[in-house]
Design a protein around this motif. Sequence first.
Motif, short mmCIF file in Angstrom:
data_model
loop_
_atom_site.label_atom_id
_atom_site.label_comp_id
_atom_site.label_asym_id
_atom_site.label_seq_id
_atom_site.Cartn_x
_atom_site.Cartn_y
_atom_site.Cartn_z
N CYS A 155 37.99 43.51 27.87
CA CYS A 155 37.20 43.16 29.46
C CYS A 155 37.67 41.70 29.84
O CYS A 155 37.81 41.79 31.27
CB CYS A 155 35.56 43.21 29.18
SG CYS A 155 35.13 44.98 28.90
N VAL A 156 37.69 40.89 29.17
CA VAL A 156 38.13 39.49 29.71
C VAL A 156 39.63 39.44 30.28
O VAL A 156 40.06 39.04 31.26
CB VAL A 156 38.12 38.33 28.60
CG1 VAL A 156 38.67 37.26 28.76
CG2 VAL A 156 36.59 38.43 27.85
N VAL A 157 40.50 40.32 29.61
CA VAL A 157 41.77 40.45 29.87
C VAL A 157 41.94 40.95 31.58
O VAL A 157 42.73 40.51 32.35
CB VAL A 157 42.70 41.27 29.02
CG1 VAL A 157 44.16 41.73 29.68
CG2 VAL A 157 42.97 40.44 28.00
N LEU A 158 41.01 41.97 31.59
CA LEU A 158 40.86 42.67 33.03
C LEU A 158 40.63 41.76 34.15
O LEU A 158 40.94 41.98 35.15
CB LEU A 158 40.03 44.08 32.66
CG LEU A 158 40.56 45.12 31.79
CD1 LEU A 158 39.46 46.26 31.95
CD2 LEU A 158 42.01 45.58 32.09
N LYS A 159 39.49 41.20 33.65
CA LYS A 159 38.74 40.24 34.73
C LYS A 159 39.82 38.93 34.93
O LYS A 159 39.90 38.43 35.88
CB LYS A 159 37.66 39.63 34.17
CG LYS A 159 36.29 40.57 34.12
CD LYS A 159 35.21 39.92 33.89
CE LYS A 159 35.08 39.89 32.09
NZ LYS A 159 33.73 39.55 31.76
N ASN A 160 40.43 38.61 33.93
CA ASN A 160 41.86 37.50 34.42
C ASN A 160 42.59 38.16 35.14
O ASN A 160 43.18 37.32 36.11
CB ASN A 160 42.22 37.19 32.79
CG ASN A 160 41.42 36.41 32.18
OD1 ASN A 160 40.30 35.69 32.75
ND2 ASN A 160 41.64 35.99 30.77
N TRP A 161 43.28 39.42 35.06
CA TRP A 161 43.93 40.04 35.87
C TRP A 161 43.59 39.92 37.26
O TRP A 161 44.55 39.80 38.16
CB TRP A 161 44.67 41.33 35.37
CG TRP A 161 45.33 41.41 34.34
CD1 TRP A 161 46.16 40.42 33.75
CD2 TRP A 161 45.69 42.56 33.33
NE1 TRP A 161 46.82 40.91 32.62
CE2 TRP A 161 46.56 42.30 32.15
CE3 TRP A 161 45.14 43.95 33.36
CZ2 TRP A 161 46.73 43.02 31.45
CZ3 TRP A 161 45.42 44.81 32.30
CH2 TRP A 161 46.37 44.46 31.22
#
Length: 238
Positions: A155-161
């Motif tokens: 989820c953190v990766v998706l928000k960073n993208w």
Amino acid sequence: MKILFDSMSPADTKQSEYQDVSGLCSRIIQCKSACKVLSPLTDVSAVGADAEVQGAMLMEELAALLSQSSEACQAEHFLDSVLQGCDGAAHHFCLVIAAALLTTTNSAAQTASQDFLLDWLQRKPSELQHMCSTLPATLVIDLSKRHLKFRDAYCVVLKNWASDMEYSISDGEWVQTSTNQTSVSFQRLTEHFLALLEACPSLREGVVKELNVLKISDGDFDVRGLSVWGDLLSIINK
């Protein structure tokens, strides 16, 4: 390590080349040879037979290193060394990591090894992003359903993208601006979000709430192209 993780190395590597660790290398060679012979007879796996064998052996090595309380630093050094040794074969290494994390655990030691591997992966954001962007979506979702730690990190990766995107008027689409991150299109980003929420329905309320907060911080506009969070919400709510 090279024999274990290099999928291009021949299975019949001469034992005499590695006299100092001949016993371990002999076993690795036997496993790889058996894997090559038997893989056409097995069901097609999500990661491939080679990665399954290597993932299981990775778990064994971690369990051995973590069996002594003082060896945690050695386990981390081992993983760092494997990562460095797999330069140029990053995708295959991601498959091995996925295979290790999807291995069925039958003991506390195996569970501890997977937890350690997850913690290590969270400390390697570039590797985690590479895993999420290059592995098949179904495999990433399987990891998210199996491990809460991986799901949260995903989820953190998706928000960073998403936060790294800006709207390109010429392209009429959101595009990533940072050259340091794994390149992901807005369409691929939405596919990731939708697949995750479909597989983990309990996440939907929290994700929608968080995206709403981020949309409001951008001005709470409902016009396409003004807020990446608003455009994500629009697709998710459909």
